[in-house]
Motif scaffolding. Structure first.
Motif, PDB file in Angstrom:
ATOM      1  N   LEU A 161       0.792  -1.317   0.191  1.00 53.60           N
ATOM      2  CA  LEU A 161       0.002   0.021  -0.113  1.00 53.60           C
ATOM      3  C   LEU A 161       0.836   1.067   0.078  1.00 53.60           C
ATOM      4  CD1 LEU A 161      -3.086  -0.781   2.330  1.00 53.60           C
ATOM      5  CD2 LEU A 161      -2.929   0.132   0.025  1.00 53.60           C
ATOM      6  N   ALA A 162       1.938   1.168   0.841  1.00 52.22           N
ATOM      7  CA  ALA A 162       2.935   2.484   0.978  1.00 52.22           C
ATOM      8  C   ALA A 162       3.330   2.661  -0.400  1.00 52.22           C
ATOM      9  CB  ALA A 162       3.938   2.295   1.805  1.00 52.22           C
ATOM     10  N   SER A 163       3.791   1.549  -1.212  1.00 59.85           N
ATOM     11  CA  SER A 163       4.278   1.875  -2.583  1.00 59.85           C
ATOM     12  C   SER A 163       3.263   2.302  -3.662  1.00 59.85           C
ATOM     13  CB  SER A 163       4.925   0.483  -3.275  1.00 59.85           C
ATOM     14  OG  SER A 163       5.917  -0.233  -2.525  1.00 59.85           O
ATOM     15  N   GLN A 164       2.026   2.195  -3.260  1.00 60.34           N
ATOM     16  CA  GLN A 164       1.078   2.935  -4.258  1.00 60.34           C
ATOM     17  C   GLN A 164       0.912   4.301  -3.588  1.00 60.34           C
ATOM     18  OE1 GLN A 164      -1.351  -1.522  -4.742  1.00 60.34           O
ATOM     19  NE2 GLN A 164      -2.515   0.306  -4.170  1.00 60.34           N
ATOM     20  N   GLY A 165       1.459   4.757  -2.725  1.00 57.69           N
ATOM     21  CA  GLY A 165       1.394   6.161  -2.311  1.00 57.69           C
ATOM     22  C   GLY A 165       0.571   6.585  -1.156  1.00 57.69           C
ATOM     23  N   TYR A 166       0.320   5.551  -0.329  1.00 60.61           N
ATOM     24  CA  TYR A 166      -0.533   5.830   0.922  1.00 60.61           C
ATOM     25  C   TYR A 166       0.524   5.964   2.317  1.00 60.61           C
ATOM     26  CZ  TYR A 166      -4.396   4.810  -2.311  1.00 60.61           C
ATOM     27  OH  TYR A 166      -5.266   4.844  -3.406  1.00 60.61           O
ATOM     28  N   LEU A 167      -0.021   6.376   3.068  1.00 61.38           N
ATOM     29  CA  LEU A 167       0.443   6.285   4.621  1.00 61.38           C
ATOM     30  C   LEU A 167      -0.381   4.640   4.805  1.00 61.38           C
ATOM     31  CD1 LEU A 167       1.711   6.670   7.511  1.00 61.38           C
ATOM     32  CD2 LEU A 167      -0.194   8.085   7.687  1.00 61.38           C
ATOM     33  N   ALA A 168       0.398   3.903   4.875  1.00 61.10           N
ATOM     34  CA  ALA A 168      -0.396   2.465   5.604  1.00 61.10           C
ATOM     35  C   ALA A 168      -0.048   2.423   6.746  1.00 61.10           C
ATOM     36  CB  ALA A 168       0.342   1.210   4.795  1.00 61.10           C
ATOM     37  N   PHE A 169      -1.232   2.271   7.607  1.00 58.45           N
ATOM     38  CA  PHE A 169      -1.051   2.254   9.130  1.00 58.45           C
ATOM     39  C   PHE A 169      -1.566   0.827   9.814  1.00 58.45           C
ATOM     40  CE2 PHE A 169      -2.104   2.813  13.483  1.00 58.45           C
ATOM     41  CZ  PHE A 169      -1.215   3.650  14.109  1.00 58.45           C
ATOM     42  N   GLY A 170      -0.566   0.048   9.949  1.00 54.90           N
ATOM     43  CA  GLY A 170      -1.068  -1.266  10.381  1.00 54.90           C
ATOM     44  C   GLY A 170      -1.567  -1.216  11.948  1.00 54.90           C
ATOM     45  N   VAL A 171      -2.971  -1.577  12.077  1.00 57.47           N
ATOM     46  CA  VAL A 171      -3.475  -1.594  13.395  1.00 57.47           C
ATOM     47  C   VAL A 171      -3.190  -2.532  14.255  1.00 57.47           C
ATOM     48  CG1 VAL A 171      -5.928  -1.400  14.435  1.00 57.47           C
ATOM     49  CG2 VAL A 171      -5.392  -0.056  12.207  1.00 57.47           C
ATOM     50  N   ASP A 172      -2.921  -2.220  15.456  1.00 58.77           N
ATOM     51  CA  ASP A 172      -2.868  -3.422  16.512  1.00 58.77           C
ATOM     52  C   ASP A 172      -4.123  -3.284  17.140  1.00 58.77           C
ATOM     53  OD1 ASP A 172      -2.085  -5.161  18.650  1.00 58.77           O
ATOM     54  OD2 ASP A 172      -0.542  -3.658  19.468  1.00 58.77           O
ATOM     55  N   MET A 173      -4.825  -4.689  17.083  1.00 57.97           N
ATOM     56  CA  MET A 173      -6.227  -4.656  18.019  1.00 57.97           C
ATOM     57  C   MET A 173      -6.015  -5.402  19.248  1.00 57.97           C
ATOM     58  SD  MET A 173      -8.353  -3.205  16.062  1.00 57.97           S
ATOM     59  CE  MET A 173     -10.069  -3.914  16.611  1.00 57.97           C
TER      60      MET A 173
END
Length: 371
Positions: A180-192
């Motif tokens: 996702l980051a390589s597609q130009g987003y800030l990818a935020f992995g959520v910790d549940m």
């Protein structure tokens, strides 16, 4: 209740700017590895860390081997006591070795399959990504997300990425964050879960997710804490937010969209998520919703699908897209799920459904977060 619970502002602490980053928790995990090496090698002067050897003023040539081992062990205890495990080991052991203590795949074979799938993923720009961990909390539970974004970027649309029932700390989730980051987003992995590790034992995973499944308001509160943590990052555009989730995470992102709370949530995608009726008070669905569903998923019955669709209508979903992939089972995006035992459990990889669902998700995120 929900609005009162989410006013807590998470303290976001960004640390580290590259893949070599390791935080305090990782350093503590290295303690056991360091102890093992010390026990194995302290009797061999050439391998004893220089830091420890330098404490002993007696030349090595004048000390008997047994006395050398005993003296070094005492010095090790002294140094560890003074410096603490976080200060004693980083200079002794290679960073890459320290991280091997964390199990990030169910087995070596599964890890190799995921690694190969990631290697073939030509869209990932490995050297152009920034990775960091982000501390935040929900009530008294400490959580730790992972953030990845393109280097030298600012004001990026943020996408929450929610893990399966085993947690965030696994290779599959790291792969999707980088993608996702390589597609130009800030990818935020959520910790549940707040466990700091992947939960490969079924009993552990069930114990972690059961409170959230039984209390969906709690699920939404925890998702809102992650949403706030992502939006608080300097590189994030808090007005353009998306969310994707896998399996348990699919249910979590759908709950967030149905809560009506995050008004800047523009797009939500569920990959083989659990579909059902949400038992919280009715509220309007925010943003567009895409459900990528396996037509032969044994964990979502026809009745559950009907209840989900009815709930979305009751909550005035303006744009709901349901893509059903004929013959695809649960976990159809997981390339390591190809064993007969996986098939018997209702989990199996489907390359066609995997590619089609990612393409559909990318199109939705592009339209809602960029245009």
């Amino acid at each position: 209740r929900l609005r009162e619970a989410i006013v807590h502002k998470p303290e976001v602490r960004e640390r580290g700017r590259d893949q070599g980053f390791h935080d305090q928790r990782d350093r503590e995990h290295s303690l056991s590895a360091g102890l093992c090496l010390c026990l194995l090698f302290f009797g061999t002067p050439s391998i004893v860390p220089p830091l420890i050897r330098s404490v002993d003023p007696v030349p090595a040539s004048t000390v008997k081997p047994q006395r050398m081992a005993k003296t070094n062990w005492c010095q090790f205890i002294l140094i560890t006591t003074l410096l603490g495990p976080a200060g004693a080991f980083p200079s002794i052991l290679p960073t890459k070795f320290l991280m091997q203590s964390a199990k990030t795949a169910s087995c070596p074979e599964a890890g190799a399959v995921i690694a190969e799938a990631r290697r073939r993923d030509v869209g990932i720009e490995e050297g152009q990504l920034v990775r960091t961990k982000v501390d935040y909390s929900h009530n008294s539970l400490r959580l730790q997300g992972r953030a990845v974004w393109p280097r030298n970027s600012a004001c990026l649309p943020a996408v929450l990425v929610v893990h399966t029932a085993v947690g965030l700390e696994e290779d599959f989730m790291f792969w999707k964050l980088d993608k996702l980051a390589s597609q130009g987003y800030l990818a935020f992995g959520v910790d549940m879960f707040g466990t700091g590790r992947a939960l490969w034992e079924k009993e552990d995973a069930l114990a972690a997710r059961l409170p959230l499944r039984n209390d969906r308001s709690l699920m939404i509160e925890r998702m809102m804490c992650a949403y706030q943590a992502a939006c608080a990052m300097e590189v994030a555009d808090s007005e353009r937010v998306g969310a994707i989730g896998y399996c348990f995470g699919g249910m979590a992102v759908l709950d967030l969209a149905r809560s009506g709370l995050p008004q800047s949530l523009k797009a939500t995608v569920s990959f083989h998520g659990i579909l059902d009726r949400l038992d919280t008070p009715a509220s309007d669905v925010v943003g567009e919703v895409l459900v990528c569903h396996g037509g032969s998923d044994p964990f979502v019955t026809q009745d559950m699908m009907r209840e989900f669709q009815s709930d979305m209508r009751d909550r005035h979903a303006k744009s709901l897209h349901i893509h059903t992939y004929s013959g695809a089972k649960h976990a159809f995006t997981r390339p390591e799920k190809t064993m007969e035992s996986d098939m018997e459990s209702g989990l199996y990889y489907c390359d066609i459904a995997d590619a089609a669902s990612w393409a559909a998700a990318s199109t939705l995120l592009d339209r809602c977060l960029r245009d």
